[in-house]
Structures are given as structure tokens and as C-alpha cells.
Design an enzyme around this catalytic site. Structure first.
Site, PDB file in Angstrom:
ATOM      1  N   ASP A   1      -8.695  -2.610   9.738  1.00 39.58           N
ATOM      2  CA  ASP A   1      -9.447  -2.719  10.995  1.00 39.58           C
ATOM      3  C   ASP A   1      -8.977  -3.935  11.787  1.00 39.58           C
ATOM      4  O   ASP A   1      -8.702  -3.869  12.989  1.00 39.58           O
ATOM      5  CB  ASP A   1     -10.950  -2.867  10.713  1.00 39.58           C
TER       6      ASP A   1
ATOM      7  N   GLU B   1       0.360   0.213  10.248  1.00 36.64           N
ATOM      8  CA  GLU B   1      -1.097   0.022  10.338  1.00 36.64           C
ATOM      9  C   GLU B   1      -1.812   1.358  10.589  1.00 36.64           C
ATOM     10  O   GLU B   1      -2.925   1.394  11.114  1.00 36.64           O
ATOM     11  CB  GLU B   1      -1.470  -0.983  11.438  1.00 36.64           C
TER      12      GLU B   1
ATOM     13  N   PRO C   1       6.324   6.143  -1.765  1.00 34.32           N
ATOM     14  CA  PRO C   1       7.180   7.258  -1.352  1.00 34.32           C
ATOM     15  C   PRO C   1       6.403   8.522  -1.023  1.00 34.32           C
ATOM     16  O   PRO C   1       6.775   9.282  -0.132  1.00 34.32           O
ATOM     17  CB  PRO C   1       8.098   7.458  -2.564  1.00 34.32           C
TER      18      PRO C   1
ATOM     19  N   LEU D   1       0.830  -1.210   0.000  1.00 32.18           N
ATOM     20  CA  LEU D   1       0.000   0.000   0.000  1.00 32.18           C
ATOM     21  C   LEU D   1       0.863   1.258   0.000  1.00 32.18           C
ATOM     22  O   LEU D   1       0.726   2.123  -0.856  1.00 32.18           O
ATOM     23  CB  LEU D   1      -0.931  -0.007   1.216  1.00 32.18           C
ATOM     24  N   THR D   2       1.776   1.363   0.959  1.00 31.32           N
ATOM     25  CA  THR D   2       2.572   2.581   1.151  1.00 31.32           C
ATOM     26  C   THR D   2       3.452   2.887  -0.061  1.00 31.32           C
ATOM     27  O   THR D   2       4.013   1.977  -0.683  1.00 31.32           O
ATOM     28  CB  THR D   2       3.452   2.431   2.407  1.00 31.32           C
TER      29      THR D   2
ATOM     30  N   ARG E   1      17.770  -5.626  42.067  1.00 26.18           N
ATOM     31  CA  ARG E   1      18.730  -4.515  42.061  1.00 26.18           C
ATOM     32  C   ARG E   1      18.623  -3.752  43.380  1.00 26.18           C
ATOM     33  O   ARG E   1      17.561  -3.239  43.740  1.00 26.18           O
ATOM     34  CB  ARG E   1      18.422  -3.574  40.893  1.00 26.18           C
TER      35      ARG E   1
END
Length: 386
Positions: free
Chosen positions: A240, A363, A127, A124-125, A268
């Protein structure tokens, strides 16, 4: 399918043992080599982890959303690279086919996806188009019985291992926004499809992202998912579900970090007593626990509502926003509780700190979730007024 309590618990315990016995001991190795060992991948196949969300008729486990989130919580308790190996098959790489594919498409590809023999990625993504999916520019122009794809996709998870891509491309170049976008299955060996080198990343070593380039790639018309112009609907439906899954993974990491914080703070000694007895350390632990518990409750409520058939767009975005932002705060507090040790590689906390950062980006960024939530609230108010 809805799992009964006994079967569900057996599955959760099986995944928990796998994470505890096989994955956690290899976290440092995966971080250093940037690769998940093949024997781990093979065991994930045997456990059915690649087919969690693929229907049983195609060889998957066919989990409901609630059970999938419970499994994701377990997988989140180790380096996220392990989950990422199967993550695209579980979610965004397969669900377009599950939700919108034709019977022929499902028969052709889902069995291989469920078995882990085919790796699927979600492209999908771009530049110039990330969270704003409606502005993507990759084109798919009809030419007889094919579409010709041209464009570049960026930061595509598992692209270097993928056999299939679910690609969002613009079939109506003159139509601006999401209405001109369509979804396709594109096979990796299609002439004109090439994959770039894995990017060097801030965190999540062992999980790879690459560019995917389409240069006059001819894709058969029968590879169209749904109808022309439905790509945005396909993407949003997939996201979704994916947002609930990622919320659960991030919350699983938060639970792991809380356990690490409590163990370290109990051992600790500072000022003559374990630092867990110091109130300011207790505050860091308490805030982490409260926020993580709230995130878990949100995720499970939204998952059950989705299983019941409700529209959960606003709930999925709310859970994703809250759970991943909480995870970022928990990871930061873990470094603080560990002090100098939290900054040193040997303890693994700094690795989780880097790994956690991506959850607020993919997402859909936190800011995109805010926009979606506000948009859905506005729509609901307008509906009430009509």
C-alpha cells in the site's frame, strides 16, 4: 512525524538541488555504464535518503507519507536508477520491519538500513508467482529453533547489493493461498543463500534485479516478522505504502518529461514557427499536463488520508493505476513531440521511454490494481448491505 511547512520545504529544496546538480548531469553515464557512481550513493547517505521512512529513533528521517511522496516526486525528475539505489531501503525492504518488527528486530537492523550501511531487498516474486502473491511456493519449514528455506525468488531489486532480504515463504505447505505465507528477515551471508547475476533489462540501467536462491538456508525463529501465516498481511501493508511512493516517482518523471517537451517544442522550428504553436503539439502537451496534475492530486490526497490513519488500499491502487498509466502515455507523447530526436539516444527521451515501462509492472501490475480496486468496491458494498 508530521513535518511543518518550513522544514518540509527545506528538505524538498535540498533534494531538488541534489537531483538537478548531481544526478541529471550523470544520466547518460549511468545509462551507459549500468552503475550509479559511489560518490552519488555516499551523498544520498549524507542526505538521509536511505532512511526517509525509518523512524527517527532508529536514525531515519521518519517522514510522513505526504512528505515522502513530495520527496519521491523530486527523485522522479531524474533517471529512476538513482532513486532505486535507496528505493528498497525507503519502501518495501524496510517497512515490514517498521510496521511489524519486534523491538529487538528493529534495534538490530533499522539503524543500518536508515544509514544506508545495510541494503535491504523485498523477496516476494517467484518464477511462478508474481502479482498473485498467494500462489508462491518458496517453503520455510520449522526445524527446532530455525526455519529451513527452499525456493527461488525472481527479479529482486538490489539483490546483488543487499545485506538483508524480507522474504515471503510458505510455512504451511498444505494451506493453499495467502494464509500459509509468513515473512522473514534473511541475512545475505546465511549459508544456503545465493544471488544470481543481474538481468539485462529493457530500461532503468543502473538499477539491478537478480534471482535469489534458498537451498536449505537455516533462518533463526526470531527472524520471523509478525506471526506465522501473517506474511500476506505484511506484504499488502508494505505494498500500500510502496504503491503511493512509486506513483509519486512516476509522476515526477512525467513532470520532467513535460518540461523537456515544452523546452524542445519552444525551440524546434517547423513550418516557419516553433512547433509549440502548432495545435496538435499543444494537444499532446495539454493532455500530458492534465493527466499528470490529476495523478499528483490523487497521490497527495491518498498520502494525507494514510497519514490520518485511514485505510487507503483502494486509493493507493487507484493512484498507482492512474499515475503509472499516465506516465506511460506522457513518455510516449514526449517521443512524439521530439520526433526523430526522440528516437535518438543523445537526447535522452528514448531512455525515459524505456525506463517508464516498468512502473506499470512492479508493486503490482496495472491489472492487479484493477482487481484490487474492484475487490475493495465489492467489500464496501457488502459492508453497506450488512
Amino acid at each position: 512525524m508530521a513535518f511543518d511547512a518550513e522544514i518540509r520545504q527545506a528538505l524538498i529544496e535540498q533534494v531538488r538541488r541534489f537531483v538537478t546538480e548531481k544526478c541529471i548531469p550523470l544520466e547518460n553515464q549511468v545509462g551507459e555504464t549500468d552503475e550509479v557512481p559511489q560518490e552519488i550513493v555516499d551523498e544520498m547517505k549524507q542526505l538521509g535518503l536511505f532512511g526517509l521512512a525509518v523512524p527517527e529513533e532508529f536514525g531515519g528521517l521518519g517522514l510522513d507519507m505526504e512528505t515522502e511522496c513530495l520527496v519521491a516526486l523530486e527523485l522522479g525528475r531524474t533517471s529512476p536508477a538513482f532513486r532505486s539505489v535507496a528505493g528498497t531501503n525507503i519502501g518495501i525492504g524496510s517497512q515490514a520491519l517498521v510496521l511489524f518488527g519486534t523491538p529487538a528486530q528493529k534495534d538490530k537492523w533499522l539503524p543500518g538500513i536508515a544509514a544506508g550501511d545495510l541494503i535491504s531487498s523485498f523477496a516476494l516474486t517467484e518464477p511462478g508467482a508474481g502479482s498473485d502473491a498467494g500462489s508462491l511456493t518458496t517453503k520455510a519449514i520449522r526445524d527446532g529453533d530455525h526455519y529451513v528455506l527452499n525456493g527461488t525468488k525472481r527479479y529482486i531489486t538490489n539483490a546483488n547489493k543487499a545485506d538483508l532480504f524480507t522474504v515471503m515463504a510458505r510455512t504451511a505447505p498444505d494451506v493453499k493461498g495467502p494464509k500459509g505465507v509468513s515473512a522473514f528477515v534473511v541475512e545475505r551471508n546465511t549459508p544456503g543463500v545465493s544471488v544470481g547475476q543481474p538481468e539485462k533489462k529493457m530500461g532503468q540501467q543502473g538499477a539491478h534485479v537478480c534471482d535469489v536462491i534458498f537451498e536449505d538456508a537455516r533462518v533463526p525463529v526470531e527472524n520471523l516478522i509478525g506471526k506465522e501465516g501473517e506474511g500476506f498481511k505484511v506484504a499488502m501493508s508494505v505494498l500500500d505504502k510502496g504503491r503511493l511512493h512509486i506513483s509519486a516517482v512516476a509522476t515526477g518523471m512525467s513532470e520532467r518529461l513535460i518540461k523537456e517537451m515544452v523546452t524542445y517544442a519552444s525551440e524546434r522550428v517547423q513550418g516557419g514557427k516553433p512547433i509549440i504553436d502548432h495545435q496538435l503539439i499543444q494537444a499532446l502537451l495539454a493532455d500530458s499536463q492534465a493527466e499528470t496534475y490529476a495523478a499528483r492530486c490523487m497521490i497527495m490526497d491518498a498520502a494525507r488520508r494514510r497519514d490520518a490513519g485511514e485505510n487507503v488500499t483502494i486509493l493507493a491502487s487507484s493512484a498507482k493505476l492512474f499515475a503509472t498509466e499516465a506516465n506511460g502515455k506522457v513518455a510516449d507523447r514526449a517521443v512524439q513531440v521530439f520526433g526523430g530526436a526522440g528516437y535518438i539516444t543523445d537526447y535522452g527521451i528514448e531512455r525515459f521511454y524505456r525506463d517508464a515501462r516498468i512502473f506499470r509492472l512492479y508493486e503490482g501490475t496495472s491489472q492487479i490494481q484493477q482487481i484490487i480496486i474492484a475487490r475493495e468496491l465489492k467489500r464496501a458494498a457488502q459492508a453497506d448491505q450488512l
